[in-house]
Scaffold this motif. Structure first.
Motif, PDB file in Angstrom:
ATOM      1  N   THR A  75       0.835  -1.198   0.000  1.00 54.60           N
ATOM      2  CA  THR A  75       0.000   0.000   0.000  1.00 54.60           C
ATOM      3  C   THR A  75       0.874   1.255   0.000  1.00 54.60           C
ATOM      4  O   THR A  75       2.042   1.224   0.400  1.00 54.60           O
ATOM      5  N   SER A  76       0.274   2.352  -0.448  1.00 48.09           N
ATOM      6  CA  SER A  76       0.963   3.641  -0.468  1.00 48.09           C
ATOM      7  C   SER A  76       0.114   4.672   0.266  1.00 48.09           C
ATOM      8  O   SER A  76      -1.102   4.742   0.051  1.00 48.09           O
ATOM      9  N   HIS A  77       0.761   5.457   1.125  1.00 52.36           N
ATOM     10  CA  HIS A  77       0.096   6.549   1.834  1.00 52.36           C
ATOM     11  C   HIS A  77       0.915   7.813   1.615  1.00 52.36           C
ATOM     12  O   HIS A  77       2.083   7.879   2.012  1.00 52.36           O
ATOM     13  N   ILE A  78       0.309   8.814   1.004  1.00 50.21           N
ATOM     14  CA  ILE A  78       1.009  10.044   0.648  1.00 50.21           C
ATOM     15  C   ILE A  78       0.264  11.222   1.254  1.00 50.21           C
ATOM     16  O   ILE A  78      -0.935  11.400   1.016  1.00 50.21           O
ATOM     17  N   THR A  79       0.974  12.020   2.043  1.00 43.93           N
ATOM     18  CA  THR A  79       0.377  13.195   2.665  1.00 43.93           C
ATOM     19  C   THR A  79       1.201  14.428   2.314  1.00 43.93           C
ATOM     20  O   THR A  79       2.407  14.461   2.557  1.00 43.93           O
ATOM     21  N   ALA A  80       0.534  15.418   1.748  1.00 43.63           N
ATOM     22  CA  ALA A  80       1.154  16.719   1.485  1.00 43.63           C
ATOM     23  C   ALA A  80       0.296  17.752   2.203  1.00 43.63           C
ATOM     24  O   ALA A  80      -0.690  18.255   1.658  1.00 43.63           O
ATOM     25  N   SER A  81       0.665  18.068   3.444  1.00 43.93           N
ATOM     26  CA  SER A  81      -0.179  18.906   4.295  1.00 43.93           C
ATOM     27  C   SER A  81      -0.357  20.308   3.742  1.00 43.93           C
ATOM     28  O   SER A  81      -1.400  20.944   3.974  1.00 43.93           O
ATOM     29  N   ALA A  82       0.650  20.802   3.038  1.00 43.36           N
ATOM     30  CA  ALA A  82       0.564  22.142   2.445  1.00 43.36           C
ATOM     31  C   ALA A  82       1.260  22.126   1.092  1.00 43.36           C
ATOM     32  O   ALA A  82       2.244  22.825   0.862  1.00 43.36           O
ATOM     33  N   GLY A  83       0.730  21.306   0.191  1.00 44.05           N
ATOM     34  CA  GLY A  83       1.350  21.196  -1.121  1.00 44.05           C
ATOM     35  C   GLY A  83       0.573  20.294  -2.048  1.00 44.05           C
ATOM     36  O   GLY A  83      -0.505  19.791  -1.697  1.00 44.05           O
ATOM     37  N   ASN A  84       1.122  20.072  -3.230  1.00 50.26           N
ATOM     38  CA  ASN A  84       0.494  19.249  -4.267  1.00 50.26           C
ATOM     39  C   ASN A  84       1.176  17.890  -4.343  1.00 50.26           C
ATOM     40  O   ASN A  84       2.313  17.723  -3.908  1.00 50.26           O
ATOM     41  N   VAL A  85       0.480  16.935  -4.947  1.00 51.69           N
ATOM     42  CA  VAL A  85       1.059  15.620  -5.208  1.00 51.69           C
ATOM     43  C   VAL A  85       1.015  15.379  -6.712  1.00 51.69           C
ATOM     44  O   VAL A  85      -0.064  15.348  -7.312  1.00 51.69           O
ATOM     45  N   THR A  86       2.192  15.220  -7.329  1.00 51.25           N
ATOM     46  CA  THR A  86       2.292  15.017  -8.778  1.00 51.25           C
ATOM     47  C   THR A  86       3.213  13.839  -9.036  1.00 51.25           C
ATOM     48  O   THR A  86       4.445  13.978  -9.021  1.00 51.25           O
ATOM     49  N   LEU A  87       2.615  12.674  -9.262  1.00 53.32           N
ATOM     50  CA  LEU A  87       3.370  11.448  -9.533  1.00 53.32           C
ATOM     51  C   LEU A  87       2.885  10.907 -10.865  1.00 53.32           C
ATOM     52  O   LEU A  87       1.983  10.070 -10.931  1.00 53.32           O
ATOM     53  N   THR A  88       3.479  11.387 -11.945  1.00 56.40           N
ATOM     54  CA  THR A  88       2.943  11.138 -13.283  1.00 56.40           C
ATOM     55  C   THR A  88       3.894  10.368 -14.192  1.00 56.40           C
ATOM     56  O   THR A  88       3.703  10.361 -15.402  1.00 56.40           O
ATOM     57  N   ASP A  89       4.901   9.710 -13.635  1.00 60.21           N
ATOM     58  CA  ASP A  89       5.786   8.906 -14.463  1.00 60.21           C
ATOM     59  C   ASP A  89       5.000   7.744 -15.060  1.00 60.21           C
ATOM     60  O   ASP A  89       4.310   7.015 -14.343  1.00 60.21           O
ATOM     61  N   ALA A  90       5.115   7.539 -16.350  1.00 62.16           N
ATOM     62  CA  ALA A  90       4.321   6.524 -17.050  1.00 62.16           C
ATOM     63  C   ALA A  90       4.669   5.107 -16.623  1.00 62.16           C
ATOM     64  O   ALA A  90       3.897   4.174 -16.878  1.00 62.16           O
ATOM     65  N   ALA A  91       5.818   4.916 -15.956  1.00 63.64           N
ATOM     66  CA  ALA A  91       6.243   3.579 -15.553  1.00 63.64           C
ATOM     67  C   ALA A  91       5.932   3.271 -14.086  1.00 63.64           C
ATOM     68  O   ALA A  91       6.368   2.236 -13.569  1.00 63.64           O
ATOM     69  N   ASN A  92       5.200   4.119 -13.414  1.00 63.03           N
ATOM     70  CA  ASN A  92       4.839   3.850 -12.015  1.00 63.03           C
ATOM     71  C   ASN A  92       4.042   2.556 -11.895  1.00 63.03           C
ATOM     72  O   ASN A  92       3.219   2.233 -12.767  1.00 63.03           O
TER      73      ASN A  92
END
Length: 237
Positions: free
Chosen positions: A110-127
């Motif tokens: 599982t993945s848990h991602i927290t950006a309390s004061a920001g953006n989340v950009t994970l757009t690599d095509a090979a993820n």
């Protein structure tokens, strides 16, 4: 300046300042810390037979690479992720700043991602995300997977863009603004109710769209493309 540490067992890192690059390898055991790290260059943590647990108020100015069973990364400022492989669970928390990437992520749990004061950009095509991905961000979210993508619990404030090349599960989520979801011609489904604060755009090609949870909440228009389409909407669109 530059630091390379290799241990035949686990490593515990104390308060450290590295103006160049940092590479830490634990052949067996975990990499943990008792003090914050301030690294100006790239950071690499290898614990392929253990966990990487870095929970202090760390500062990583450049890309962070992690290879481990389970991994927890905490950063006081923006975090850029390099090419990483985590065979188990992965957790990232950033206090102030964005979560981005410059290399693909392969996560076996599982993945848990927290950006309390920001953006989340994970757009690599090979993820690759084998388990559910949960995200809590004060801004927009952009997430791309080379295969299926399953969301756990997601909360966004800005727009959300989801791209997969397999079944796309929206999980139990609150999308604060517009959502755009493209499954690459596979089903788009949900495991719990979703709430959308803006317009919606769902593209499943000729596959099924099944968003029929009676507790769904919609704002704005709904644009959809699919074979069999089931969307539960109080106004019946």
């Amino acid at each position: 300046n530059n630091v390379e540490l290799v241990s035949s067992q686990g490593l515990i890192l104390g308060n450290s300042t590295v103006t160049g690059s940092l590479e830490v390898t634990a052949t067996t055991g975990n990499i943990t810390q008792t003090g914050a790290l301030d690294v100006s260059g790239t950071s690499t943590f290898n614990a392929t037979q253990g966990d990487v647990v870095l929970t202090q108020a760390n500062t990583f100015a450049q890309a962070v690479v992690v290879n481990a069973i389970n991994a927890t990364l905490n950063a006081a400022t923006a975090l850029t992720l390099g090419t990483s492989t985590v065979t188990g669970d992965w957790a990232v928390h950033v206090a102030v700043g964005d979560v981005t990437q410059v290399g693909p992520l392969t996560i076996g749990g599982t993945s848990h991602i927290t950006a309390s004061a920001g953006n989340v950009t994970l757009t690599d095509a090979a993820n690759s995300f084998a388990g559910a991905v949960s995200v809590d961000t004060s801004g927009p979210l952009s997430l791309t997977s080379a295969g299926p993508l399953t969301l756990g619990e997601v909360t966004t404030v800005g727009d959300t863009v989801l791209n997969s090349h397999g079944k796309l599960d929206l999980g139990t989520s609150t999308f604060g603004a517009k959502i755009t979801a493209n499954s690459g011609g596979f089903d788009i489904v949900q495991t719990g109710p979703i709430k959308v604060g803006g317009n919606s755009d769902f593209d499943a090609g000729s596959a099924k769209i099944d968003l029929f949870n009676p507790k769904n909440s919609w704002s704005g228009s709904i644009l959809y493309k699919g074979g069999i389409v089931m969307i539960n909407h109080p106004q019946l669109m």
